[in-house]
Structures are given as structure tokens and as C-alpha cells.
Design a protein around this motif. Structure first.
Motif, PDB file in Angstrom:
ATOM      1  N   LYS A  81       0.827  -1.208   0.000  1.00  0.00           N
ATOM      2  CA  LYS A  81       0.000   0.000   0.000  1.00  0.00           C
ATOM      3  C   LYS A  81       0.862   1.259   0.000  1.00  0.00           C
ATOM      4  O   LYS A  81       0.559   2.232  -0.700  1.00  0.00           O
ATOM      5  CB  LYS A  81      -0.931  -0.002   1.211  1.00  0.00           C
ATOM      6  N   GLU A  84       2.121   1.775  -3.419  1.00  0.00           N
ATOM      7  CA  GLU A  84       1.084   2.319  -4.297  1.00  0.00           C
ATOM      8  C   GLU A  84       0.911   3.821  -4.063  1.00  0.00           C
ATOM      9  O   GLU A  84       0.747   4.590  -5.016  1.00  0.00           O
ATOM     10  CB  GLU A  84      -0.241   1.590  -4.039  1.00  0.00           C
ATOM     11  N   GLU A  89      -0.460   5.315  -7.246  1.00  0.00           N
ATOM     12  CA  GLU A  89      -1.409   4.325  -7.743  1.00  0.00           C
ATOM     13  C   GLU A  89      -2.656   4.282  -6.868  1.00  0.00           C
ATOM     14  O   GLU A  89      -3.630   3.600  -7.182  1.00  0.00           O
ATOM     15  CB  GLU A  89      -0.751   2.944  -7.789  1.00  0.00           C
ATOM     16  N   SER A  90      -2.621   4.997  -5.737  1.00  0.00           N
ATOM     17  CA  SER A  90      -3.782   5.141  -4.862  1.00  0.00           C
ATOM     18  C   SER A  90      -3.567   6.386  -4.022  1.00  0.00           C
ATOM     19  O   SER A  90      -2.530   7.034  -4.095  1.00  0.00           O
ATOM     20  CB  SER A  90      -3.956   3.896  -3.978  1.00  0.00           C
TER      21      SER A  90
END
Length: 291
Positions: A81, A84, A89-90
């Protein structure tokens, strides 16, 4: 707790072999054996039994592994996470601004940003400049876009753009657009303005005060759309940001009233909390605005 010992146990249990575990952990086999022995002494149970093919995990070892693999699974997920977020990406960005500021100045930047980073969620919160500063100081937004000047020692300010202010009227008071008038003459007509708490109203008040005049608008509104509509139907003279009425001026729905003195430009700034770092996503959007 020595997390390193549990990590060695975790990898060894996965591999069922001290040598393979050592290779995966980038340490020596004796180091693996020593770590397992330390953990066994700490827990007071045997975790592995040596076999001809490597090692076999004991019942006690199975119980420990049942819990340990969840922990390291969560760590693996957390690292993924974070990766990302770092690679955009998030993640999400929460921005505060007035309705008109968001609509006319912020949305084009949001559109181009989301075209480049579609997985970043953009959240908007609206409010007046004082409300946006309060939300920022309370951590409810990452950054704000506000009218200047402001005075807050907790805020980091970056100037964003300059805007022009003007007075406009509809067809009913169109004759005012054919001549230059003074602020004093303007007080003979109904004036439409934002509410007393807005930065636009503060600027307007100061404009009149510099001439020794007191302003008491007949009509106060809460949005630029309502301000424009009130002027269009002839309710009075509206004080507006010129860039926001360019369409109405070009179509002849509104007419600009020229003063016999110059109105200074106003500035819009980007604000963040001082000494508090932005998230990767928020920092990327902040730089996108400045670029």
C-alpha cells in the motif's frame, strides 16, 4: 519483542529448511540456527525438529506460525500500500475553497490531474476563506485555495493567481455603462454584494472606506451565480470578479460600469499547514497547481 527472531522463524517455517531460509534472509545458516534457538529459549518450547530433508515444524511451532503469518502478511500488505501511495497508484487529496473558486479556477486543474493520475481520489470541501482556514488548521483538508490577504501564523501561503474586480449591471441600469462614475455616485443605486463575512465584501468595504464612504449593500447573496442573476434582472449594481462574468459581458447580458479610479487586482493563494508535510498525493497535486 525481537521482531527479527520472529521473522527468521516465519521464513524458516515457510521453507522447512535452515539453509534455504538463510539464503532468502541473506544471512548464514548458523545465524538462522542461533536465532531459532534464541526464540525457543525465550518461549520455552521446541519449534523445529531436524530431519534428513531439513526441519519439521512442531505442534507448538504450528501454533506460533498460525499467528505470525498474519502479522507478516499485514506487513507485506502495508508495504504494498505504501508503494502504491508513493507511486500515485492510490491515495486521496482533500481541497477546500469557495464554490466559485472551485468551479472556475480549480476544476480545470483537477481534470488534468485525474487524467494523469486516475487512481487518486480528489475530494472538495467548500466554504468562505475563514472557514477554509479553520478546516485546514483542524486537519480536515490537505490544502486550500483562498482570497488574500490572510493573517494566520499557522499557515504556509503561496500566491496562486491574480484576479480583476469590477461592477456590472443588467439592462435596467445600462446607462451607467456609458460613462465613468465615482464610488459616491454609485451609492445612489442599489448595490449587490456577498455577505459581510466574505473576503470579497471586505475588499469592497475597504474600497469605499478609502474614499471616506460607508457601504451598506441593499442585497447580500451567498454565491456568484446568484450575484450574476440579481444583476441581470436589474436589482442593482453587482461587485464581481471580472473573469467570472466574461461570458455574460460578451453576450450583452451584463454591462461593465467603469469607475473614475482604478480598482487594484486581488490575489488568490494556496494555503497549507506550516511545518506539516503533505502526503505524496497532496504534494503532487499542489505542484500540479503551481506548474
Amino acid at each position: 519483542m525481537n521482531l527479527d527472531l520472529y521473522h527468521v522463524f516465519y521464513v524458516t517455517a515457510l521453507e522447512n529448511n535452515f539453509s534455504k531460509a538463510a539464503t532468502k534472509l541473506y544471512i548464514t545458516q548458523p545465524s538462522v540456527s542461533h536465532a531459532i534457538k534464541q526464540l525457543e529459549e525465550k518461549l520455552g518450547v521446541q519449534l523445529f525438529i531436524r530431519t534428513s530433508k531439513g526441519v519439521a515444524i512442531t505442534n507448538e511451532g504450528e501454533t506460533l506460525f498460525e499467528y505470525i503469518h498474519k502479522v507478516f502478511g499485514l506487513i507485506d500488505t502495508a508495504e504494498q500500500k505504501i508503494s502504491e501511495l508513493k507511486n500515485l497508484e492510490s491515495g486521496h487529496v482533500t481541497i477546500g475553497g469557495s464554490d466559485s473558486t472551485c468551479k472556475h479556477y480549480l476544476l480545470p486543474y483537477i481534470q488534468t490531474f485525474q487524467n494523469e493520475f486516475p487512481n487518486i481520489q480528489i475530494r472538495l470541501q467548500h466554504g468562505s476563506t475563514p472557514q477554509i482556514l479553520d478546516k485546514l488548521n483542524n486537519g480536515r483538508i490537505d490544502l486550500g485555495i483562498v482570497h488574500l490577504p490572510i493573517n494566520d501564523s499557522q499557515i504556509q501561503l503561496t500566491e496562486f493567481l491574480s484576479i480583476s474586480s469590477t461592477f456590472v449591471v443588467g439592462e435596467k441600469y445600462k446607462e451607467l455603462a456609458n460613462k465613468n462614475i465615482s464610488l459616491e455616485e454609485m451609492l445612489n443605486y442599489p448595490i449587490i454584494s456577498f455577505s459581510e463575512t466574505s473576503s470579497s465584501r471586505s475588499f469592497l468595504n475597504q474600497l469605499f472606506l478609502k474614499q471616506g464612504l460607508s457601504l451598506n449593500p441593499e442585497i447580500e447573496v451567498g454565491s456568484v451565480e446568484l450575484l450574476i442573476e440579481c444583476a441581470k434582472i436589474g436589482m442593482g449594481i453587482a461587485f464581481v470578479t471580472k473573469e467570472l462574468v466574461s461570458k455574460e459581458l460578451s453576450k450583452g447580458e451584463l454591462f461593465e460600469v467603469y469607475l473614475n479610479e482604478k480598482i487594484e487586482k486581488r490575489n488568490i493563494g494556496l494555503v497549507t499547514r506550516k511545518n506539516i508535510s503533505l502526503s505524496v498525493a497532496a504534494d503532487k497535486f499542489y505542484k500540479h497547481l503551481l506548474d
